[in-house]
Scaffold this motif. Structure first.
Motif, PDB file in Angstrom:
ATOM      1  N   ALA A 232       0.828  -1.206   0.000  1.00 33.61           N
ATOM      2  CA  ALA A 232       0.000   0.000   0.000  1.00 33.61           C
ATOM      3  C   ALA A 232       0.864   1.258   0.000  1.00 33.61           C
ATOM      4  O   ALA A 232       0.469   2.297  -0.542  1.00 33.61           O
ATOM      5  CB  ALA A 232      -0.934  -0.002   1.211  1.00 33.61           C
ATOM      6  N   GLY A 233       2.049   1.161   0.566  1.00 39.83           N
ATOM      7  CA  GLY A 233       2.955   2.291   0.603  1.00 39.83           C
ATOM      8  C   GLY A 233       3.908   2.352  -0.571  1.00 39.83           C
ATOM      9  O   GLY A 233       4.855   3.153  -0.557  1.00 39.83           O
ATOM     10  N   GLN A 234       3.652   1.522  -1.578  1.00 43.89           N
ATOM     11  CA  GLN A 234       4.507   1.473  -2.764  1.00 43.89           C
ATOM     12  C   GLN A 234       3.683   1.673  -4.037  1.00 43.89           C
ATOM     13  O   GLN A 234       3.610   0.788  -4.895  1.00 43.89           O
ATOM     14  CB  GLN A 234       5.226   0.121  -2.831  1.00 43.89           C
ATOM     15  N   PRO A 235       3.055   2.840  -4.201  1.00 48.20           N
ATOM     16  CA  PRO A 235       2.268   3.049  -5.421  1.00 48.20           C
ATOM     17  C   PRO A 235       3.163   3.064  -6.649  1.00 48.20           C
ATOM     18  O   PRO A 235       4.301   3.538  -6.589  1.00 48.20           O
ATOM     19  CB  PRO A 235       1.630   4.429  -5.184  1.00 48.20           C
ATOM     20  N   PRO A 236       2.686   2.528  -7.762  1.00 48.11           N
ATOM     21  CA  PRO A 236       3.490   2.526  -8.984  1.00 48.11           C
ATOM     22  C   PRO A 236       3.837   3.948  -9.420  1.00 48.11           C
ATOM     23  O   PRO A 236       2.980   4.836  -9.377  1.00 48.11           O
ATOM     24  CB  PRO A 236       2.578   1.844 -10.000  1.00 48.11           C
ATOM     25  N   PRO A 237       5.065   4.175  -9.819  1.00 50.20           N
ATOM     26  CA  PRO A 237       5.472   5.534 -10.200  1.00 50.20           C
ATOM     27  C   PRO A 237       4.938   5.913 -11.578  1.00 50.20           C
ATOM     28  O   PRO A 237       4.687   5.046 -12.416  1.00 50.20           O
ATOM     29  CB  PRO A 237       7.002   5.437 -10.213  1.00 50.20           C
ATOM     30  N   PRO A 238       4.806   7.199 -11.840  1.00 51.74           N
ATOM     31  CA  PRO A 238       4.284   7.648 -13.137  1.00 51.74           C
ATOM     32  C   PRO A 238       5.341   7.681 -14.234  1.00 51.74           C
ATOM     33  O   PRO A 238       5.011   7.869 -15.400  1.00 51.74           O
ATOM     34  CB  PRO A 238       3.781   9.055 -12.837  1.00 51.74           C
ATOM     35  N   ASP A 239       6.615   7.497 -13.859  1.00 58.04           N
ATOM     36  CA  ASP A 239       7.683   7.666 -14.847  1.00 58.04           C
ATOM     37  C   ASP A 239       8.052   6.393 -15.587  1.00 58.04           C
ATOM     38  O   ASP A 239       8.936   6.396 -16.450  1.00 58.04           O
ATOM     39  CB  ASP A 239       8.938   8.236 -14.176  1.00 58.04           C
ATOM     40  N   GLY A 240       7.397   5.265 -15.264  1.00 59.95           N
ATOM     41  CA  GLY A 240       7.687   4.013 -15.951  1.00 59.95           C
ATOM     42  C   GLY A 240       9.013   3.390 -15.580  1.00 59.95           C
ATOM     43  O   GLY A 240       9.469   2.460 -16.253  1.00 59.95           O
ATOM     44  N   LYS A 241       9.638   3.838 -14.488  1.00 54.60           N
ATOM     45  CA  LYS A 241      10.942   3.321 -14.079  1.00 54.60           C
ATOM     46  C   LYS A 241      10.759   2.053 -13.258  1.00 54.60           C
ATOM     47  O   LYS A 241      10.270   2.077 -12.137  1.00 54.60           O
ATOM     48  CB  LYS A 241      11.705   4.372 -13.278  1.00 54.60           C
ATOM     49  N   SER A 242      11.172   0.921 -13.808  1.00 54.04           N
ATOM     50  CA  SER A 242      10.986  -0.374 -13.160  1.00 54.04           C
ATOM     51  C   SER A 242      11.967  -0.569 -12.014  1.00 54.04           C
ATOM     52  O   SER A 242      13.070  -0.005 -12.019  1.00 54.04           O
ATOM     53  CB  SER A 242      11.154  -1.505 -14.174  1.00 54.04           C
ATOM     54  N   VAL A 243      11.576  -1.387 -11.056  1.00 55.45           N
ATOM     55  CA  VAL A 243      12.464  -1.682  -9.929  1.00 55.45           C
ATOM     56  C   VAL A 243      13.392  -2.855 -10.229  1.00 55.45           C
ATOM     57  O   VAL A 243      14.395  -3.051  -9.557  1.00 55.45           O
ATOM     58  CB  VAL A 243      11.659  -1.980  -8.642  1.00 55.45           C
TER      59      VAL A 243
END
Length: 334
Positions: A232-243
């Motif tokens: 819940a504290g890890q929303p997907p980022p808007p920049d498309g940068k994968s982990v």
């Protein structure tokens, strides 16, 4: 105080998640239709345990036009967990309309409300059944999943696609969860562990599908809720940068899919043996063929979950089954 909405709050997973969110200092609004798909008194007993100053309950169907829009406009949620759905692979063969209404139309109503009043993070339940006819295992989130084997799975896969389009069009940070055979205390009566335990304690035979040649990635409820809380504290980022290379993050939207499983598939016969050990009784097995819509095995690759949420030590199946049987005996006084 941060605020969270949990749809399907009186359900098995929703109940446990609401308890965790309350313990973490959230004001929780729970929505549930209290349908009679299974024993409503069990749902009510869960709700009774949730009652408190930081929990409020709304009874209603997610597909009811305008209901979610009103809730979102009045409450302005920080987190939204969409767990409400018509569940059950076999039931979807008999009454597919219920799945269309709850899973498709209900999810549409939720997405429209989130579009109008965006939460910080929108989290929606999907299912391991979305992998359908895939035979390569373990299942990875980046695999193609085009051949669902039941209408239930098809509605959940459609929800994933719907949520992606809204994430792209309206910049809604969205995480889809593919759950793998969740079990534990307060579980659903239509699930294998509940049915097997009841039958064994009553001295009745159990139906063992595919003659016992099945594997499931059984996931204990506490492990699943821990994963939900961390993600819940890890929303997907808007920049498309994968982990990582295995990330399912969309290249065009703040949207990803995450498996939540144990990553340790268990043979059905071993699962039954664990129930026998926990109850102290032997099962009378009725060996029957595979049922329509079922798959012989599930197995989650949880590498992405670990990268996002950190390691979560799985509860061993024998311990998890014992916890369920202990709860069952106490709840039903048997």
């Amino acid at each position: 105080m941060p605020k969270a909405l949990v749809t399907g709050a009186a359900g098995f997973i929703g109940f446990h998640l609401c308890r965790r969110l309350s313990a973490e200092g959230f004001e929780v609004v729970g929505l549930d239709a209290m349908t009679d798909y299974y024993d409503v008194s069990l749902k009510q007993a869960r709700l009774d345990l949730l009652q408190g100053p930081d929990f409020s309950f709304v009874q209603g169907r997610v597909e009811e036009p305008g209901l979610l829009m009103r809730l979102f406009s009045e409450q302005r949620f920080d987190l939204v967990f969409h767990l409400a759905a018509q569940a059950g692979v076999r039931h979807s063969i008999e009454v597919p309309r219920d799945y269309l209404d709850s899973n498709i139309v209900g999810s549409f109503e939720l997405l429209e409300a989130a579009r109008a009043y965006p939460p910080r993070h929108l989290l929606l339940a999907s299912t391991s059944s979305a992998y359908g006819a895939n035979t390569e295992m373990p299942y990875r989130e980046t695999m193609r999943a085009d051949h669902q084997m039941s209408f239930y799975a098809a509605t959940k896969k459609a929800t994933e696609a719907m949520a992606h389009s809204y994430a792209h069009l309206f910049a809604l940070p969205t995480t889809m969860f593919r759950f793998f055979t969740v079990y534990g205390p307060w579980g659903r009566p239509d699930m294998a562990l509940f049915k097997f335990t009841r039958a064994i304690l009553n001295g009745d035979p159990i139906d063992v599908y595919n003659f016992g040649d099945m594997k499931r990635d059984f996931t204990y409820i506490d492990n699943l809720v821990e994963a939900l809380w961390r993600l819940a504290g890890q929303p997907p980022p808007p920049d498309g940068k994968s982990v990582c290379a295995e990330d399912s993050l969309s290249p065009v939207a703040p949207w990803r899919i995450v498996n939540i499983g144990n990553s340790q598939p268990v043979q059905l016969t071993d699962f039954i043996a664990a129930i026998e050990a926990a109850t102290g009784r032997s099962a009378d097995r009725n060996l029957i063929p595979m049922q329509p819509g079922d798959v012989p095995a599930t197995w989650a690759d949880t590498m992405l979950l670990t990268r996002l949420a950190g390691p979560i030590t799985p509860i061993p199946v024998d311990k998890g089954v014992q916890c369920f049987v202990d709860w069952y005996r106490e709840y039903y006084d048997c």
